[in-house]
Scaffold this active site. Structure first.
Site, PDB file in Angstrom:
ATOM      1  N   GLU A  74      12.186 -10.604  -2.873  1.00  0.00           N
ATOM      2  CA  GLU A  74      11.275 -11.720  -2.315  1.00  0.00           C
ATOM      3  C   GLU A  74      10.213 -11.806  -3.498  1.00  0.00           C
ATOM      4  OE1 GLU A  74       9.635 -11.189   1.473  1.00  0.00           O
ATOM      5  OE2 GLU A  74      11.586 -10.726   2.479  1.00  0.00           O
ATOM      6  N   GLU A  99      11.739  -4.505   4.842  1.00  0.00           N
ATOM      7  CA  GLU A  99      10.417  -3.778   4.767  1.00  0.00           C
ATOM      8  C   GLU A  99      10.294  -2.646   5.742  1.00  0.00           C
ATOM      9  OE1 GLU A  99       8.250  -7.359   2.532  1.00  0.00           O
ATOM     10  OE2 GLU A  99       8.194  -7.647   4.667  1.00  0.00           O
TER      11      GLU A  99
END
Length: 581
Positions: free
Chosen positions: A234, A158
């Site tokens: 995710e 991320e």
């Protein structure tokens, strides 16, 4: 065998299209004796892959000292996954987030006040390279290209939510390649323009993270990477808890319906989490939006397998969703793990922290209070001590940038709390004979996400009485990583005020999982047979701490509680029910 590849808008493994149905299980949040149990349940649910982060701070707890034993034996976890029949996605990026302390970065990085993390800053890159020299040598033999189960690895996590340093990202990528990584490399980011622009790298497969609205999220991915295979790295089917808030739950049917929608489209999915586990010890992280928010000890995450390994309603609905699209056979599960009620345990021995200081710590003297990292300490507490001459009328005692929660004592008498979110001062007065001022500071978890990750602990700037800074400090490091030197009073502990250690024993005839509940206790840490279970706090939502059976032994077992504020009774309860909300 040929490796996992991007072929147009499909993923191919062994020259055949594959839809990856993966679930996250973090080996470091599960005792090793239960790894196989959790992986078998993942396989039984119809999944073909397990995904795990790899936390740098677990594997290099002190610079140049590496740990791959016990709960840190990532190689054995990966081999266990292969024996069960699962592919593995490994995420060894230096930063992992994961609601884990400092996002997996080792705290010793912050001993250097100039450290710049997650960027092309040479001193940081040097530390990463030294870690990768050791870690990747262990992972590369386990790649699918070498007969192992690892089919993909992540270069950073991320990153677009943090920065846009492509030179840094390429350094990580190139470092993996030159150390023998030859499976599919990927990034994972939120589905926004800024995140995808900042976090992706040329010639590296891009994936996205989200919890709902898959059509919109994948449409954004396709805008940036047309005709790429859709993969949610995710899929947040649950969520985690902070101290002082409600326990998070997501409707199981809603989570399963969103998942089934993606399966029907042919998207690949990684459940985050499939089984959450536990933030044992001091490894919980923290968030900081409008204020600092430390994460609780439990990482249950309201997912298909509970913190204690039980099947939840979400498990069955998720399995039903997979069964609509794949032949997954009959449900076959490992033997259930028993849960035991061992009853009340009397903690009949105790020692006050002030009496125990010299047993478990040696003081360091400096003009200024030092941070935990400057003291060479990672986690736990630091006690800061100084002396004030008097007389002085009542005035405010303040701490500039305390990290994170400080108990104030005058002549060993408790006066109040100063913390980084609510309480900014304590009023004290100084009589003519002067006072001994003690400040016990707790590191409640370094921030694991966002722009405020540079989060040194302890007293980070200074202490003031009225407008005057205080100097000449003694500092006692209290990592609480070895309590064997504590000398307990054999008399009944009784109830008490102030920080103290309480000890008791209990007998075990049959070993099973159990849960410690602390009615009448306020805030502290629990140790069973020397193992740090984690923190408790009366504000909840978590009401019990999980004790996996393998931490126990037949016969006599020891429990020690470090209570910061004092207890109303001298017993704890070992029951067979986990209370999270």
């Amino acid at each position: 065998m040929t490796k996992l590849k991007v072929q147009g808008n499909e993923l191919h493994l062994n020259n055949e299209p594959i839809q990856i149905i993966s679930g996250a299980i973090h080996y470091y949040r599960v005792v090793p004796e239960y790894w196989e149990d959790r992986l078998l349940k993942l396989k039984a649910c119809g999944f073909n892959t397990v995904e795990t982060y790899i936390p740098w701070n677990l594997h290099e707890p002190k610079e140049g000292q590496f740990n791959f034993e016990g709960i840190a034996n990532v190689e054995e976890f990966i081999r266990t996954a292969q024996r069960v029949g699962l592919h593995v996605i490994a995420r060894p990026s230096p930063y992992i987030c994961a609601e884990w302390e400092f996002g997996g970065l080792p705290s010793w990085l912050l001993a250097d006040s100039n450290m710049k993390i997650r960027s092309h800053y040479e001193p940081y890159l040097e530390k990463v390279d030294n870690y990768y020299d050791v870690l990747l040598e262990k992972l590369t033999p386990l790649q699918q290209t070498n007969g192992g189960p690892i089919i993909a690895m992540q270069i950073e996590n991320e990153y677009g939510s943090y920065g846009n340093d492509k030179k840094y990202l390429n350094h990580i990528k190139d470092g993996m390649l030159k150390r023998g990584v030859d499976v599919l490399l990927f990034t994972s980011d939120g589905p926004t323009d800024l995140m995808l622009e900042g976090g992706t790298v040329e010639d590296v497969y891009a994936t996205v993270n989200f919890g709902s609205r898959p059509e919109q999220s994948f449409a954004k991915l396709q805008e940036h990477f047309p005709n790429t295979p859709n993969f949610v790295m995710e899929y947040w089917n649950g969520w985690f808890d902070h101290w002082g808030e409600e326990h998070h739950e997501r409707d199981p049917q809603d989570a399963a319906d969103t998942f089934e929608k993606m399966l029907s489209r042919g998207d690949s999915v990684n459940f985050y989490m499939f089984h959450g586990g536990t933030n044992f010890g001091f490894y919980n992280g923290a968030n900081h939006g409008k204020k600092y928010e430390p994460t609780v000890t439990s990482y249950d995450y309201d997912c298909p397998i509970s913190e204690t390994g039980d099947l939840t309603p979400k498990f069955h609905l998720v399995r039903d969703a997979i069964a609509k699209h794949k032949d997954i056979g009959e449900l076959v599960l490992p033997e259930p793990i028993p849960k035991k009620n061992y009853g009340e345990v009397s903690l009949k021995q105790s020692v006050n922290l002030f009496d125990a200081l010299e047993q478990i710590s040696a003081p360091v003297q400096k003009a200024n209070p030092e941070t935990m990292e400057k003291l060479g300490q990672d986690y736990g507490f630091v006690l800061y001590r100084t002396f004030l001459k008097g007389p002085h009328a009542e005035a405010a005692l303040t701490i500039q940038e305390v990290r994170d929660r400080a108990l104030i004592f005058v002549n060993k008498e408790y006066k109040g709390v100063i913390d980084r979110w609510d309480n900014d001062k304590v009023m004290i007065e100084v009589p003519e004979e002067g006072i001994q001022l003690d400040i016990l500071v707790e590191n409640m978890g370094r921030i694991n996400y966002g722009p405020l990750m540079n989060d040194p602990k302890g007293i980070t700037q200074g202490v003031r009485f009225a407008y005057q800074f205080l100097f000449d400090w003694e500092m006692y490091s209290l990592p609480l990583d070895n309590l064997e030197k504590l000398s307990f009073d054999e008399a009944d502990a009784g109830t008490g005020e102030g920080p103290a250690f309480y000890k008791g024993t209990f007998q075990v005839d049959e070993i099973g999982d159990t849960f410690v509940e602390l009615p009448g206790w306020k805030k502290g840490v629990v140790f069973v047979n020397g193992f740090n279970l984690g923190r408790y706090w009366e504000i909840g939502p978590q009401k019990t701490l999980y004790i996996p059976g393998p931490l126990l032994k037949k016969g006599e077992n020891e429990i020690i509680v470090f209570e910061q504020h004092g207890n109303q009774q001298e017993v704890v309860e070992l029951g067979d029910e986990h209370k999270l909300g």
